[in-house]
Design a protein around this motif. Structure first.
Motif, short mmCIF file in Angstrom:
data_model
loop_
_atom_site.label_atom_id
_atom_site.label_comp_id
_atom_site.label_asym_id
_atom_site.label_seq_id
_atom_site.Cartn_x
_atom_site.Cartn_y
_atom_site.Cartn_z
N SER A 273 0.83 -1.21 0.00
CA SER A 273 0.00 0.00 0.00
C SER A 273 0.86 1.26 0.00
O SER A 273 0.51 2.27 -0.62
N SER A 274 2.01 1.21 0.68
CA SER A 274 2.90 2.37 0.73
C SER A 274 3.52 2.63 -0.64
O SER A 274 3.63 3.80 -1.07
N LEU A 275 3.89 1.59 -1.35
CA LEU A 275 4.50 1.75 -2.67
C LEU A 275 3.49 2.27 -3.69
O LEU A 275 3.85 3.04 -4.59
N ILE A 276 2.25 1.86 -3.57
CA ILE A 276 1.21 2.39 -4.47
C ILE A 276 1.13 3.91 -4.32
O ILE A 276 1.08 4.65 -5.31
N GLU A 277 1.14 4.37 -3.08
CA GLU A 277 1.07 5.81 -2.83
C GLU A 277 2.31 6.53 -3.34
O GLU A 277 2.22 7.59 -3.98
N LEU A 278 3.49 5.98 -3.07
CA LEU A 278 4.74 6.61 -3.53
C LEU A 278 4.82 6.64 -5.05
O LEU A 278 5.28 7.64 -5.63
N ALA A 279 4.40 5.56 -5.70
CA ALA A 279 4.45 5.51 -7.17
C ALA A 279 3.52 6.56 -7.79
O ALA A 279 3.88 7.23 -8.77
N ARG A 280 2.34 6.70 -7.23
CA ARG A 280 1.39 7.69 -7.75
C ARG A 280 1.94 9.11 -7.56
O ARG A 280 1.77 9.97 -8.43
N GLU A 281 2.59 9.36 -6.44
CA GLU A 281 3.20 10.67 -6.21
C GLU A 281 4.28 10.97 -7.24
O GLU A 281 4.55 12.14 -7.55
N ARG A 282 4.91 9.95 -7.78
CA ARG A 282 5.96 10.12 -8.76
C ARG A 282 5.45 10.09 -10.19
O ARG A 282 6.23 10.00 -11.14
#
Length: 364
Positions: A273-282
């Motif tokens: 879930s954390s990586l989904i958020e970080l990827a979308r921010e990028r």
């Protein structure tokens, strides 16, 4: 408005604790889950009395009756977390409230008592505060103190029913990188004879039975020259679910990232879930949907699939370089997205960048 106070853990230090020299030697070359700190946290539960006797005591054997329910009916759940030492010496953990919520969901599914979040968090703090010298300095590399909260049914009874007595425990182990030899692509074996979880089963719970059931497939993968095993859904044997202990991400040339949706048979990973958020921010479009094994094979063969990576608390992120099955295999290149996201997550966890998400929780 009343302020809720955290439960107090009594502390009994062990007289034969490791010396500072012994701890330093272990921290210089930690192996994952091989050595443990001096102490452990424990809390008892009974049907009539609820949670009681929170304590930190010497790490050691737990006395259990041969008829304890955990041995016969598999009433057991666990979590996996890490404690990180920041440059100023403070010690933090990553999104522990998410682990606490998942621990409660796992307990409900296994008919075990739900541990309150404040008790979960305080058990981590109390143990890490006492054993804080076991948390390695980040100057030693990708190191941390791995935390393993777990709960077992301890009632002595052979009747097939939820146990009336349970034990919650936290143990800790200094850990280096999960995959020795640095970040390098792993090979994945496609399991065609075994499934990890079925609809209505325990796939969304973090329980030992799920992992035990994956080991035969894992052994098969190793026999075929692979590092890990990928499981398909139990109904159609078509949809990619997860590895034995990690979630999967598929990165395309146009920057789109696909990850299998939470179907009720996939563990909802905190790292996922954390990586989904970080990827979308990028700037990546992250799509959670069903993803077929045919799509993986075809898109990897055509080159449209740029890279694949797996993620979890222990390994963080590891790139996937090859998918193998009976009669064929495909390779995947790249790794740039995986490495970028991995570095971004580690920078937050080790306090090297500002935590704008509020993900980190200070323990000491």
């Amino acid at each position: 408005m009343t302020t809720q106070t955290a439960p107090t853990f009594t502390v009994e230090t062990r007289p034969d604790a490791a010396t500072d020299e012994q701890v330093a030697e272990l921290l210089a070359n930690p192996a994952f889950g091989a050595k443990f700190t001096d102490h452990m946290a424990l809390v008892d539960w009974t049907q009539g009395g609820g949670w009681a006797n929170p304590r930190v005591t010497a790490y050691g054997p737990i006395p259990l009756e041969p008829a304890a329910s955990v041995f016969h009916y598999g009433q057991e759940i666990f979590e996996g977390m890490k404690a990180y030492r920041h440059a100023d010496g403070s010690i933090w953990t990553f999104r522990p409230e998410i682990n606490a919520a998942r621990f409660a969901r796992s307990a409900r599914r296994l008919a075990l008592p739900e541990l309150p979040e404040d008790l979960f968090l305080e058990s981590l703090r109390a143990l890490v505060e006492l054993d804080q010298r076991w948390v390695p300095d980040q100057s030693l590399g990708e190191v941390s103190l791995y935390l393993r909260p777990f709960m077992i049914a301890t009632e002595q009874a052979l009747g097939v029913r939820p146990a009336n007595r349970a034990l919650y425990c936290v143990i800790a182990s200094p850990a280096g990188a999960y995959f020795t030899g640095g970040l390098k692509p792993v090979s994945i074996w496609l399991s065609e004879d075994y499934v990890r979880a079925a609809p209505g089963g325990t796939g969304t719970a973090k329980c030992g039975g799920n992992y035990g059931a994956s080991l035969a497939a894992q052994a098969e993968g190793i026999e075929n020259g692979c590092d890990q095993v990928a499981f398909l859904d139990a109904v159609e044997q078509k949809w990619v679910e997860e590895l034995g202990g990690m979630n999967l991400f598929f990165c395309y040339k146009d920057g789109t990232i696909v990850t299998p949706e939470l179907s009720g048979t996939i563990l909802e990973g905190v790292t996922r879930s954390s990586l989904i958020e970080l990827a979308r921010e990028r700037g990546h479009e992250v799509v959670e949907r069903r993803y077929s094994i045919g799509e993986w094979k075809d898109d990897a063969a055509s080159g449209d699939l740029a890279e694949v990576f797996a993620c979890g608390t222990a390994a963080v992120i590891t790139p996937v370089g090859r998918l193998k099955w009976r009669g064929g295999e495909v390779s995947m290149g790249g790794g740039e997205i995986a490495e970028s996201l991995r570095n971004a997550l580690l920078d937050i966890q080790y306090g090297r960048v500002e935590d704008t998400h509020g993900w980190m929780h200070q323990l000491v």
